[in-house]
Design a protein around this motif. Structure first.
Motif, PDB file in Angstrom:
ATOM      1  N   THR A  27      -9.035  11.370   4.299  1.00 52.51           N
ATOM      2  CA  THR A  27      -7.643  11.726   4.031  1.00 52.51           C
ATOM      3  C   THR A  27      -7.294  12.936   4.881  1.00 52.51           C
ATOM      4  O   THR A  27      -7.965  13.966   4.804  1.00 52.51           O
ATOM      5  CB  THR A  27      -7.429  12.043   2.551  1.00 52.51           C
ATOM      6  N   ASP A  71      -7.914  -2.475   1.321  1.00 50.67           N
ATOM      7  CA  ASP A  71      -6.784  -1.566   1.093  1.00 50.67           C
ATOM      8  C   ASP A  71      -5.809  -2.214   0.120  1.00 50.67           C
ATOM      9  O   ASP A  71      -4.826  -2.854   0.516  1.00 50.67           O
ATOM     10  CB  ASP A  71      -6.097  -1.260   2.435  1.00 50.67           C
ATOM     11  N   ASP A  75      -4.595  -0.594  -2.971  1.00 47.86           N
ATOM     12  CA  ASP A  75      -3.987   0.317  -3.935  1.00 47.86           C
ATOM     13  C   ASP A  75      -2.740   0.940  -3.314  1.00 47.86           C
ATOM     14  O   ASP A  75      -2.830   1.868  -2.506  1.00 47.86           O
ATOM     15  CB  ASP A  75      -4.982   1.405  -4.339  1.00 47.86           C
ATOM     16  N   PRO A  76      -1.547   0.467  -3.676  1.00 49.90           N
ATOM     17  CA  PRO A  76      -0.318   0.967  -3.049  1.00 49.90           C
ATOM     18  C   PRO A  76      -0.002   2.420  -3.401  1.00 49.90           C
ATOM     19  O   PRO A  76       0.873   3.027  -2.776  1.00 49.90           O
ATOM     20  CB  PRO A  76       0.758   0.022  -3.606  1.00 49.90           C
ATOM     21  N   LYS A  77      -0.691   2.993  -4.362  1.00 55.16           N
ATOM     22  CA  LYS A  77      -0.423   4.381  -4.749  1.00 55.16           C
ATOM     23  C   LYS A  77      -1.101   5.375  -3.816  1.00 55.16           C
ATOM     24  O   LYS A  77      -0.772   6.554  -3.820  1.00 55.16           O
ATOM     25  CB  LYS A  77      -0.900   4.626  -6.190  1.00 55.16           C
ATOM     26  N   LEU A  78      -2.038   4.905  -3.005  1.00 58.71           N
ATOM     27  CA  LEU A  78      -2.745   5.792  -2.088  1.00 58.71           C
ATOM     28  C   LEU A  78      -1.921   6.044  -0.828  1.00 58.71           C
ATOM     29  O   LEU A  78      -1.010   5.265  -0.501  1.00 58.71           O
ATOM     30  CB  LEU A  78      -4.086   5.172  -1.706  1.00 58.71           C
ATOM     31  N   SER A  82      -0.857  -1.687   6.989  1.00 61.24           N
ATOM     32  CA  SER A  82       0.239  -2.487   6.427  1.00 61.24           C
ATOM     33  C   SER A  82       0.832  -3.422   7.470  1.00 61.24           C
ATOM     34  O   SER A  82       1.284  -4.524   7.149  1.00 61.24           O
ATOM     35  CB  SER A  82       1.328  -1.563   5.870  1.00 61.24           C
TER      36      SER A  82
END
Length: 256
Positions: free
Chosen positions: A15, A77, A79-82, A169
């Motif tokens: 991150t 991948d 988890d859309p909250k990340l 994405s």
């Protein structure tokens, strides 16, 4: 036999904070059995300080290996909250500065482009490894220097994977296979063919994804040269391709 273990098993994205907010980064590589030591030390000092672990798949088929790693990353991948995930690709002959990845990431995230490559030259000739097209669809042969000076990222038609960032994405919008070459109309792998990497960029164009090249980040391309003594006993460089094109002979100006 059971299914093969995913190449990304146990590897966590790094991150990284950018001016546009936090993003996650993972690195994908397709590699041969042997590689350049110069490149190895580039990625070590250019990725480790940011917590990025390169995920490599070794094999004779560059496109297949890279697609398998990238697919594993994209499918994990979920988890859309990340924070948004970007995939960094490196070629095993890429030479780059210690802060190149962070700088490219900064420009890519702020650009609005889906895929952003560093500026790199082809091997053996003086052409850059990206193409641009005009409004009419024809390939642009020459662009003013100011265009590259005044833009952090410019729109491209094709690029490379030597030091390139791709939005996970955006990759999810592409259908497989991503990397698959095609021969020319005569069925030959000569002029007019489509190589694996170019097939990817063509698919991205058809999907309406934005391809960019960042002139703010330069990428070196490792290449072997043969050094001969010339007629004045000075260094004379010859590309190995030229040596074999000449039937295994040195340049005309070699010492005699």
């Amino acid at each position: 036999m059971g299914a093969a273990t995913s190449a990304v098993a146990g590897v966590q994205p790094a991150t990284i904070q950018t001016g546009s907010g936090p993003v996650r980064v993972m690195c994908a590589m397709s590699v041969p059995r042997l590689g350049w030591q110069d490149h190895m030390f580039c990625w070590a000092r250019g990725l480790i300080p940011y917590g990025i672990s390169p995920i490599r798949l070794e094999g004779a088929f560059w496109g297949q290996c890279l697609e398998r790693v990238m697919t594993d990353i994209v499918e994990a991948d979920n988890d859309p909250k990340l924070p948004p995930l970007w995939i960094l690709t490196l070629d095993y002959d890429s030479i780059f500065e210690q802060d190149a990845v962070l700088r490219l990431l900064t420009y890519a995230v702020a650009s609005g482009y889906d895929f952003v490559a560093a500026l790199q030259m082809k091997r053996r000739n003086d052409e850059p490894l990206f193409t641009m097209v005009a409004d009419g669809g024809e390939r642009v042969a020459e662009v003013s220097r100011d265009h590259f000076v005044y833009h952090n990222v410019i729109q491209a038609n094709t690029a490379h994977f030597g030091l390139t960032l791709l939005k996970a994405s955006a990759l999810k919008q592409l259908t497989h296979p991503w990397f698959i070459g095609r021969p020319n109309d005569d069925g030959r792998w000569e002029d007019g063919r489509i190589d694996d990497d170019i097939a990817f960029w063509i698919s991205a164009q058809k999907a309406g994804l934005k391809i960019g090249m960042c002139p703010r980040v330069c990428l070196g391309h490792a290449e072997v040269w043969v050094k001969w003594p010339d007629r004045n006993m000075k260094a004379l460089l010859q590309h190995p391709g030229d040596f074999w094109d000449r039937g295994g002979r040195p340049p005309e100006a070699v010492w005699k």
